[in-house]
Design a protein around this motif. Structure first.
Motif, PDB file in Angstrom:
ATOM      1  N   GLY A 266       0.814  -1.213   0.000  1.00 30.80           N
ATOM      2  CA  GLY A 266       0.000   0.000   0.000  1.00 30.80           C
ATOM      3  C   GLY A 266       0.843   1.256   0.000  1.00 30.80           C
ATOM      4  O   GLY A 266       2.060   1.235   0.182  1.00 30.80           O
ATOM      5  N   GLU A 267       0.163   2.362  -0.207  1.00 26.87           N
ATOM      6  CA  GLU A 267       0.817   3.678  -0.220  1.00 26.87           C
ATOM      7  C   GLU A 267      -0.183   4.728   0.236  1.00 26.87           C
ATOM      8  O   GLU A 267      -1.301   4.784  -0.286  1.00 26.87           O
ATOM      9  CB  GLU A 267       1.330   4.014  -1.616  1.00 26.87           C
ATOM     10  CG  GLU A 267       1.960   5.399  -1.712  1.00 26.87           C
ATOM     11  CD  GLU A 267       2.301   5.769  -3.142  1.00 26.87           C
ATOM     12  OE1 GLU A 267       2.761   6.894  -3.362  1.00 26.87           O
ATOM     13  OE2 GLU A 267       2.079   4.927  -4.040  1.00 26.87           O
ATOM     14  N   VAL A 268       0.222   5.525   1.214  1.00 23.63           N
ATOM     15  CA  VAL A 268      -0.563   6.704   1.589  1.00 23.63           C
ATOM     16  C   VAL A 268      -0.190   7.801   0.611  1.00 23.63           C
ATOM     17  O   VAL A 268       0.903   8.369   0.691  1.00 23.63           O
ATOM     18  CB  VAL A 268      -0.277   7.122   3.041  1.00 23.63           C
ATOM     19  CG1 VAL A 268      -1.206   8.267   3.440  1.00 23.63           C
ATOM     20  CG2 VAL A 268      -0.441   5.953   3.987  1.00 23.63           C
ATOM     21  N   VAL A 269      -1.059   8.100  -0.322  1.00 19.43           N
ATOM     22  CA  VAL A 269      -0.716   9.007  -1.416  1.00 19.43           C
ATOM     23  C   VAL A 269      -0.780  10.460  -0.966  1.00 19.43           C
ATOM     24  O   VAL A 269       0.213  11.191  -1.010  1.00 19.43           O
ATOM     25  CB  VAL A 269      -1.641   8.761  -2.624  1.00 19.43           C
ATOM     26  CG1 VAL A 269      -1.277   9.708  -3.767  1.00 19.43           C
ATOM     27  CG2 VAL A 269      -1.543   7.313  -3.078  1.00 19.43           C
ATOM     28  N   SER A 270      -1.958  10.929  -0.525  1.00 18.72           N
ATOM     29  CA  SER A 270      -2.116  12.356  -0.240  1.00 18.72           C
ATOM     30  C   SER A 270      -3.309  12.556   0.687  1.00 18.72           C
ATOM     31  O   SER A 270      -4.125  11.652   0.906  1.00 18.72           O
ATOM     32  CB  SER A 270      -2.320  13.150  -1.529  1.00 18.72           C
ATOM     33  OG  SER A 270      -3.490  12.715  -2.209  1.00 18.72           O
ATOM     34  N   ILE A 377      -8.106   4.356  -3.772  1.00 15.79           N
ATOM     35  CA  ILE A 377      -9.321   4.629  -2.996  1.00 15.79           C
ATOM     36  C   ILE A 377      -9.126   5.937  -2.246  1.00 15.79           C
ATOM     37  O   ILE A 377      -8.100   6.161  -1.599  1.00 15.79           O
ATOM     38  CB  ILE A 377      -9.628   3.488  -2.012  1.00 15.79           C
ATOM     39  CG1 ILE A 377      -9.821   2.169  -2.777  1.00 15.79           C
ATOM     40  CG2 ILE A 377     -10.857   3.803  -1.180  1.00 15.79           C
ATOM     41  CD1 ILE A 377     -10.038   0.967  -1.881  1.00 15.79           C
ATOM     42  N   THR A 378     -10.131   6.812  -2.327  1.00 18.31           N
ATOM     43  CA  THR A 378     -10.161   8.057  -1.574  1.00 18.31           C
ATOM     44  C   THR A 378     -11.306   7.988  -0.571  1.00 18.31           C
ATOM     45  O   THR A 378     -12.452   7.757  -0.958  1.00 18.31           O
ATOM     46  CB  THR A 378     -10.348   9.263  -2.504  1.00 18.31           C
ATOM     47  OG1 THR A 378      -9.259   9.316  -3.434  1.00 18.31           O
ATOM     48  CG2 THR A 378     -10.377  10.560  -1.714  1.00 18.31           C
ATOM     49  N   SER A 433     -10.212  14.568   2.967  1.00 18.70           N
ATOM     50  CA  SER A 433     -10.171  13.203   2.439  1.00 18.70           C
ATOM     51  C   SER A 433      -8.721  12.763   2.294  1.00 18.70           C
ATOM     52  O   SER A 433      -7.812  13.585   2.136  1.00 18.70           O
ATOM     53  CB  SER A 433     -10.885  13.119   1.082  1.00 18.70           C
ATOM     54  OG  SER A 433     -10.270  13.971   0.129  1.00 18.70           O
ATOM     55  N   VAL A 434      -8.527  11.446   2.335  1.00 20.80           N
ATOM     56  CA  VAL A 434      -7.204  10.838   2.215  1.00 20.80           C
ATOM     57  C   VAL A 434      -7.258   9.818   1.089  1.00 20.80           C
ATOM     58  O   VAL A 434      -8.228   9.059   0.972  1.00 20.80           O
ATOM     59  CB  VAL A 434      -6.764  10.169   3.537  1.00 20.80           C
ATOM     60  CG1 VAL A 434      -5.354   9.594   3.405  1.00 20.80           C
ATOM     61  CG2 VAL A 434      -6.829  11.164   4.684  1.00 20.80           C
ATOM     62  N   THR A 435      -6.216   9.797   0.270  1.00 18.93           N
ATOM     63  CA  THR A 435      -6.141   8.886  -0.867  1.00 18.93           C
ATOM     64  C   THR A 435      -5.098   7.806  -0.586  1.00 18.93           C
ATOM     65  O   THR A 435      -3.967   8.116  -0.204  1.00 18.93           O
ATOM     66  CB  THR A 435      -5.769   9.644  -2.153  1.00 18.93           C
ATOM     67  OG1 THR A 435      -6.759  10.642  -2.410  1.00 18.93           O
ATOM     68  CG2 THR A 435      -5.696   8.697  -3.338  1.00 18.93           C
ATOM     69  N   PHE A 436      -5.509   6.551  -0.783  1.00 23.28           N
ATOM     70  CA  PHE A 436      -4.631   5.396  -0.619  1.00 23.28           C
ATOM     71  C   PHE A 436      -4.527   4.675  -1.958  1.00 23.28           C
ATOM     72  O   PHE A 436      -5.457   4.709  -2.781  1.00 23.28           O
ATOM     73  CB  PHE A 436      -5.171   4.419   0.434  1.00 23.28           C
ATOM     74  CG  PHE A 436      -4.954   4.865   1.849  1.00 23.28           C
ATOM     75  CD1 PHE A 436      -3.920   4.345   2.600  1.00 23.28           C
ATOM     76  CD2 PHE A 436      -5.787   5.813   2.424  1.00 23.28           C
ATOM     77  CE1 PHE A 436      -3.721   4.741   3.907  1.00 23.28           C
ATOM     78  CE2 PHE A 436      -5.597   6.221   3.728  1.00 23.28           C
ATOM     79  CZ  PHE A 436      -4.555   5.690   4.475  1.00 23.28           C
TER      80      PHE A 436
END
Length: 504
Positions: A266-270, A377-378, A433-436
């Motif tokens: 996984g990655e925590v994008v923004s 996914i956001t 919101s957070v995007t993964f």
């Protein structure tokens, strides 16, 4: 190499039909063929300045004594000629008319000349200073060059009109050959073989079309040489295969019988849309019953603190924080009714300002994708709020706010045992919101069994998809209830004469 002009010669490389319109030459590596311009120049000793010029003067005198040169239009520039250096230095990197070569382009153009001094420079390097701990800016610029020694050769053609050979304006490059120190040969353009000939159009008093072909006429390798080469390649590939096997291992790790193994990269994008700056995300993965994870597995993580930047109308913090974990689901029978839950990722967004004040910006959750592959996914987040001005003043001046003791309260608390979970009176506020980004891999021996029918496999996958749809419906209902509560609060704050016009 065959060179011909139209209309007299139509097939290149074949028998000569006219001495002036067609020419076929066999050229060896670094073989010097003089042009008419060089013959006119070097036959006069007064024009010779360098030792190479004097050498060419002697060779041209010998050619004149033996009946003159055999080539007419085709000639070569070898690695020692000045044309080779000028051509490499003047090459453009773009199609711009007024291109200014950069520092790197100029340094790369002089790579071929530095190869002559390479051995001397290497011998002068002190072994005690193999590493430069404090490189200067000039040192970095000078060493930012791929210094691969190479030799160059140009096969040229003098395409001037009949009777006007020897003019520089009519010289054209037919082929460029380069050989580096690793033995890699570069030919541009490639051999024509069965392809059509290359074309050159000359503009002058009248338009002329020239065609030429490039063929490899080198002697084929002997059978013994080919066999020896194949043995070398086979030994090289065998050693490379052994090296890869040593890295991967001889045994492929299989999942335990009766289990479904889940790998997630996984990655925590923004994160975007939050009130305060300097954000970081704290997250953890909840593994439901019937699931397990290795003892060394870390199911929690914290990103770095990131300052936001303006992207359109939003303030976005880019984390690009990677994480990985694995989990396994065990079932002892072939029925799949027990598969009722999927791992959930809970997240908490926190801000940290200059005065070391922490503020909770939002909570959220994501049900991990139930299908293998890549997923982005956001998820929207919310935070609990208190009524009144005092709470907002406390949050602004000294930091801190209402926090959840148990992050699983975002969905269903882990210690909840009842049938209905009431959140009546719990006030929240929608934040950002957070995007993964998830890359999921599933592994199971059951899917590989010949007796495990496709219908059963499809039932498992459909069941996973149903769980994902159920979680999406739950999220929609929760968002609807939050919107309903906000409308109710707004209705309570309206004057009495306007209450009757507001409908939920």
């Amino acid at each position: 190499m065959g060179l011909s002009g139209l209309p007299k010669a139509t097939q290149l490389g074949g028998p000569q039909k006219d001495e002036e319109d067609e020419e076929v030459m066999v050229i060896s590596w670094q073989e010097k063929l003089f042009s008419q311009f060089e013959v006119n120049l070097y036959q006069h000793k007064a024009a010779c300045q360098t030792p190479l010029d004097h050498q060419y003067h002697q060779e041209i005198l010998k050619l004149e004594a033996s009946g003159g040169r055999k080539n007419r239009r085709i000639f070569t520039y070898t690695d020692s000629d000045s044309y080779t250096s000028l051509e490499e230095h003047c090459q453009k990197m773009t199609t711009a008319e007024n291109e200014v070569p950069s520092f790197l382009v100029e340094r790369m153009a002089s790579v071929r000349h530095r190869r002559q001094d390479r051995r001397r420079l290497e011998s002068s390097v002190h072994k005690s200073r193999m590493i430069t701990w404090e490189p200067s800016e000039e040192f970095i610029r000078n060493n930012h060059v791929i210094n691969t020694p190479l030799q160059t050769m140009y096969i040229m053609a003098d395409l001037g009109p009949y009777g006007k050979l020897g003019q520089k304006d009519y010289e054209q490059i037919l082929c460029t050959l380069k050989v580096d120190s690793n033995g890699v040969i570069t030919i541009k353009p490639d051999f024509t073989d069965n392809k059509g000939p290359y074309r050159i159009v000359m503009e002058g008093e009248k338009q002329e079309l020239w065609k030429y072909t490039i063929s490899n006429v080198s002697s084929p390798a002997q059978r013994e040489e080919e066999e020896r080469e194949q043995r070398v390649f086979k030994d090289l590939y065998g050693r490379h295969k052994e090296y890869l096997s040593s890295l991967v291992g001889s045994d492929f790790e299989m999942a335990v019988h009766g289990s479904l193994r889940l790998f997630v990269n996984g990655e925590v994008v923004s994160a975007q849309g939050y009130e305060y700056d300097s954000l970081y995300v704290h997250f953890f993965v909840e593994v439901p019953e019937s699931w397990s994870s290795p003892s060394f597995q870390q199911l929690t993580g914290v990103t770095q603190t990131c300052v936001t930047k303006s992207v359109g109308m939003e303030e976005v913090a880019y984390f690009c924080y990677p994480f990985t974990f694995e989990a396994s689901y065990f079932h002892e029978n072939e029925t799949h009714d027990e598969l009722t839950q999927w791992p959930v990722l809970y997240l908490e967004v926190i801000s940290l300002d200059f005065w070391q004040r922490y503020r909770v910006e939002g909570y959220g959750s994501i049900v991990l994708p139930s299908k293998p592959g890549s997923h982005t996914i956001t998820t929207s987040t919310w935070r609990p709020v208190e009524l009144g001005t005092l709470a907002e003043l406390r949050r602004f001046f000294i930091g801190g706010s209402l926090e959840l003791e148990d992050l699983s309260y975002v969905r269903i608390p882990g210690n909840f045992k009842g049938d209905r979970l009431s959140r009546f009176g719990f006030r929240t506020e929608t934040t950002g919101s957070v995007t993964f980004r998830f890359h999921c891999l599933h592994q199971s021996q059951a899917f590989l069994k010949s007796g495990f029918s496709w219908k059963k496999r499809q039932n498992v996958l459909d069941h996973m998809g149903t769980l994902s749809q159920q979680n999406n419906i739950i999220n929609v209902l929760e968002a609807f209830h939050r919107a309903r509560r906000r409308m109710q609060e707004a209705r309570e704050n309206l004057p009495q004469d306007l209450v009757s016009s507001v409908k939920l």
